[in-house]
Design a protein around this motif. Structure first.
Motif, PDB file in Angstrom:
ATOM      1  N   LYS A  61       0.860  -1.188   0.000  1.00  0.00           N
ATOM      2  CA  LYS A  61       0.000   0.000   0.000  1.00  0.00           C
ATOM      3  C   LYS A  61       0.895   1.237   0.000  1.00  0.00           C
ATOM      4  N   ILE A  62       0.602   2.156  -0.920  1.00  0.00           N
ATOM      5  CA  ILE A  62       1.538   3.243  -1.223  1.00  0.00           C
ATOM      6  C   ILE A  62       0.952   4.600  -0.843  1.00  0.00           C
ATOM      7  N   LEU A  63       1.826   5.450  -0.290  1.00  0.00           N
ATOM      8  CA  LEU A  63       1.543   6.873  -0.146  1.00  0.00           C
ATOM      9  C   LEU A  63       2.671   7.652  -0.813  1.00  0.00           C
ATOM     10  N   GLN A  64       2.326   8.775  -1.417  1.00  0.00           N
ATOM     11  CA  GLN A  64       3.324   9.644  -2.030  1.00  0.00           C
ATOM     12  C   GLN A  64       3.558  10.845  -1.129  1.00  0.00           C
ATOM     13  N   VAL A  65       4.830  11.154  -0.917  1.00  0.00           N
ATOM     14  CA  VAL A  65       5.177  12.346  -0.140  1.00  0.00           C
ATOM     15  C   VAL A  65       5.963  13.295  -1.034  1.00  0.00           C
ATOM     16  N   PHE A  66       5.784  14.596  -0.781  1.00  0.00           N
ATOM     17  CA  PHE A  66       6.292  15.610  -1.707  1.00  0.00           C
ATOM     18  C   PHE A  66       7.302  16.525  -1.022  1.00  0.00           C
ATOM     19  N   SER A  67       8.222  17.008  -1.814  1.00  0.00           N
ATOM     20  CA  SER A  67       9.347  17.763  -1.274  1.00  0.00           C
ATOM     21  C   SER A  67       8.899  19.097  -0.674  1.00  0.00           C
ATOM     22  N   PRO A  68       9.397  19.419   0.523  1.00  0.00           N
ATOM     23  CA  PRO A  68       9.054  20.702   1.144  1.00  0.00           C
ATOM     24  C   PRO A  68       9.867  21.872   0.611  1.00  0.00           C
ATOM     25  N   ILE A  69      10.946  21.575  -0.130  1.00  0.00           N
ATOM     26  CA  ILE A  69      11.805  22.651  -0.633  1.00  0.00           C
ATOM     27  C   ILE A  69      12.317  22.291  -2.037  1.00  0.00           C
ATOM     28  N   SER A  70      12.866  23.309  -2.707  1.00  0.00           N
ATOM     29  CA  SER A  70      13.528  23.114  -4.001  1.00  0.00           C
ATOM     30  C   SER A  70      15.040  23.132  -3.807  1.00  0.00           C
ATOM     31  N   GLY A  71      15.742  22.415  -4.690  1.00  0.00           N
ATOM     32  CA  GLY A  71      17.199  22.458  -4.637  1.00  0.00           C
ATOM     33  C   GLY A  71      17.819  21.229  -5.266  1.00  0.00           C
ATOM     34  N   ARG A  72      19.130  21.209  -5.254  1.00  0.00           N
ATOM     35  CA  ARG A  72      19.845  20.081  -5.835  1.00  0.00           C
ATOM     36  C   ARG A  72      20.188  19.071  -4.742  1.00  0.00           C
ATOM     37  N   ILE A  73      19.889  17.816  -5.023  1.00  0.00           N
ATOM     38  CA  ILE A  73      20.128  16.748  -4.046  1.00  0.00           C
ATOM     39  C   ILE A  73      21.625  16.442  -3.996  1.00  0.00           C
ATOM     40  N   SER A  74      22.199  16.573  -2.816  1.00  0.00           N
ATOM     41  CA  SER A  74      23.625  16.272  -2.662  1.00  0.00           C
ATOM     42  C   SER A  74      23.858  14.868  -2.123  1.00  0.00           C
ATOM     43  N   ASN A  75      22.837  14.297  -1.470  1.00  0.00           N
ATOM     44  CA  ASN A  75      23.014  12.966  -0.902  1.00  0.00           C
ATOM     45  C   ASN A  75      21.649  12.314  -0.675  1.00  0.00           C
ATOM     46  N   THR A  76      21.591  11.021  -0.912  1.00  0.00           N
ATOM     47  CA  THR A  76      20.407  10.219  -0.604  1.00  0.00           C
ATOM     48  C   THR A  76      20.780   9.257   0.512  1.00  0.00           C
ATOM     49  N   ASN A  77      19.919   9.118   1.492  1.00  0.00           N
ATOM     50  CA  ASN A  77      20.234   8.319   2.668  1.00  0.00           C
ATOM     51  C   ASN A  77      20.237   6.827   2.321  1.00  0.00           C
ATOM     52  N   SER A  78      21.395   6.216   2.310  1.00  0.00           N
ATOM     53  CA  SER A  78      21.519   4.795   1.940  1.00  0.00           C
ATOM     54  C   SER A  78      20.870   3.873   2.966  1.00  0.00           C
ATOM     55  N   LEU A  79      20.713   4.347   4.209  1.00  0.00           N
ATOM     56  CA  LEU A  79      20.083   3.526   5.242  1.00  0.00           C
ATOM     57  C   LEU A  79      18.648   3.148   4.879  1.00  0.00           C
ATOM     58  N   LEU A  80      17.981   3.994   4.097  1.00  0.00           N
ATOM     59  CA  LEU A  80      16.586   3.724   3.754  1.00  0.00           C
ATOM     60  C   LEU A  80      16.464   2.481   2.892  1.00  0.00           C
ATOM     61  N   SER A  81      17.518   2.122   2.186  1.00  0.00           N
ATOM     62  CA  SER A  81      17.536   0.877   1.414  1.00  0.00           C
ATOM     63  C   SER A  81      18.147  -0.265   2.215  1.00  0.00           C
ATOM     64  N   ASP A  82      19.225   0.028   2.936  1.00  0.00           N
ATOM     65  CA  ASP A  82      19.941  -1.015   3.672  1.00  0.00           C
ATOM     66  C   ASP A  82      19.245  -1.410   4.965  1.00  0.00           C
ATOM     67  N   ASN A  83      18.611  -0.432   5.620  1.00  0.00           N
ATOM     68  CA  ASN A  83      17.967  -0.679   6.912  1.00  0.00           C
ATOM     69  C   ASN A  83      16.739   0.230   7.047  1.00  0.00           C
ATOM     70  N   PRO A  84      15.619  -0.130   6.391  1.00  0.00           N
ATOM     71  CA  PRO A  84      14.429   0.732   6.388  1.00  0.00           C
ATOM     72  C   PRO A  84      13.892   1.033   7.786  1.00  0.00           C
ATOM     73  N   ALA A  85      14.145   0.140   8.744  1.00  0.00           N
ATOM     74  CA  ALA A  85      13.650   0.353  10.102  1.00  0.00           C
ATOM     75  C   ALA A  85      14.275   1.574  10.760  1.00  0.00           C
ATOM     76  N   ALA A  86      15.381   2.065  10.203  1.00  0.00           N
ATOM     77  CA  ALA A  86      16.069   3.211  10.804  1.00  0.00           C
ATOM     78  C   ALA A  86      15.178   4.433  10.879  1.00  0.00           C
ATOM     79  N   ILE A  87      14.314   4.605   9.878  1.00  0.00           N
ATOM     80  CA  ILE A  87      13.470   5.798   9.879  1.00  0.00           C
ATOM     81  C   ILE A  87      12.419   5.720  10.972  1.00  0.00           C
TER      82      ILE A  87
END
Length: 239
Positions: free
Chosen positions: A120-146
């Motif tokens: 079951k999916i929800l979409q969340v939207f960016s609160p700001i504009s800008g260039r992404i400098s880093n994506t959190n690798s933990l969200l793929s390696d360890n989703p429970a971290a969030i």
């Protein structure tokens, strides 16, 4: 026989004792069964937990958007962004889909990521504009971290903002964020009374516990239709 006497219980109080014993024989198992059911319900309620503002983590130094995302500008000029604890307590454990690559530009209101709970999916939207400098690798390696820590370990992107002051001017911070979260909890109770009862009336009796308190992770086991209604009511908002 010497020393032996016979008493007819029907001529004494014996019949009353038998009635009392029979009554207790019937009532005690019934009493045990009732209290066992109450105990089970209480254990289920305690295991599920109660969703109140007291269990929500709301750091006072972060900016919160109406779309249940947050942003925090660091000394380096890079901002961390993520989803708030309210959204995590509404949905339960989630995984992230459609994460963007570092170096890409994101505009305020663009898709930040999809959050997935058992398909079951929800979409969340960016609160700001800008260039992404880093994506959190933990969200793929360890989703429970969030779920463990949505604000320290669980940020989604680090973004070099392009319009920080203008884009965050209407966001909530400190006591305003606390007041807004209380309002959102009340609004979610109204949502339960409407959308949830429309699709699964029996579920609203579980979600709204004794005294009108919300159970924790109320959307976790509810059907897609209710997730779609929640998306429209709480996430698809201009901020």
């Amino acid at each position: 026989m010497d020393g032996f006497s016979y008493n007819n219980i029907f001529e004494t109080k014996g019949i009353e004792y038998l009635i009392i014993i029979a009554f207790l024989t019937l009532i005690i198992p019934f009493w045990i069964m009732i209290n066992k059911e109450v105990s089970i319900r209480n254990r289920i309620r305690n295991a599920a937990g109660v969703l109140t503002e007291g269990i929500l983590r709301i750091p006072l130094g972060l900016l919160f958007s109406r779309n249940h995302t947050w942003a925090h500008l660091q000394k380096s000029g890079v901002a961390e962004v993520g989803i708030d604890d309210f959204l995590l307590h509404i949905t339960g454990d989630v995984k992230f889909r459609n994460l963007r690559e570092p170096g890409s530009f994101i505009s305020k209101g663009d898709l930040l990521a999809d959050i997935d709970h058992n398909g079951k999916i929800l979409q969340v939207f960016s609160p700001i504009s800008g260039r992404i400098s880093n994506t959190n690798s933990l969200l793929s390696d360890n989703p429970a971290a969030i779920n463990e820590d949505p604000f320290e370990k669980g940020w989604i992107y680090k973004i070099k903002p392009s319009g920080w002051i203008k884009e965050t001017s209407t966001y909530y911070m400190a006591n305003e964020a606390l007041d807004w979260t209380r309002t959102e909890l009340l609004r979610f109770r109204d949502f339960v009374a409407g959308s949830v009862r429309k699709y699964t009336p029996e579920a609203s009796m579980i979600i709204l516990q004794d005294g009108g308190e919300l159970c924790d992770r109320p959307l976790a086991d509810l059907p897609d239709e209710i997730w779609k209604d929640f998306q429209k009511s709480f996430l698809d908002l201009s901020s």
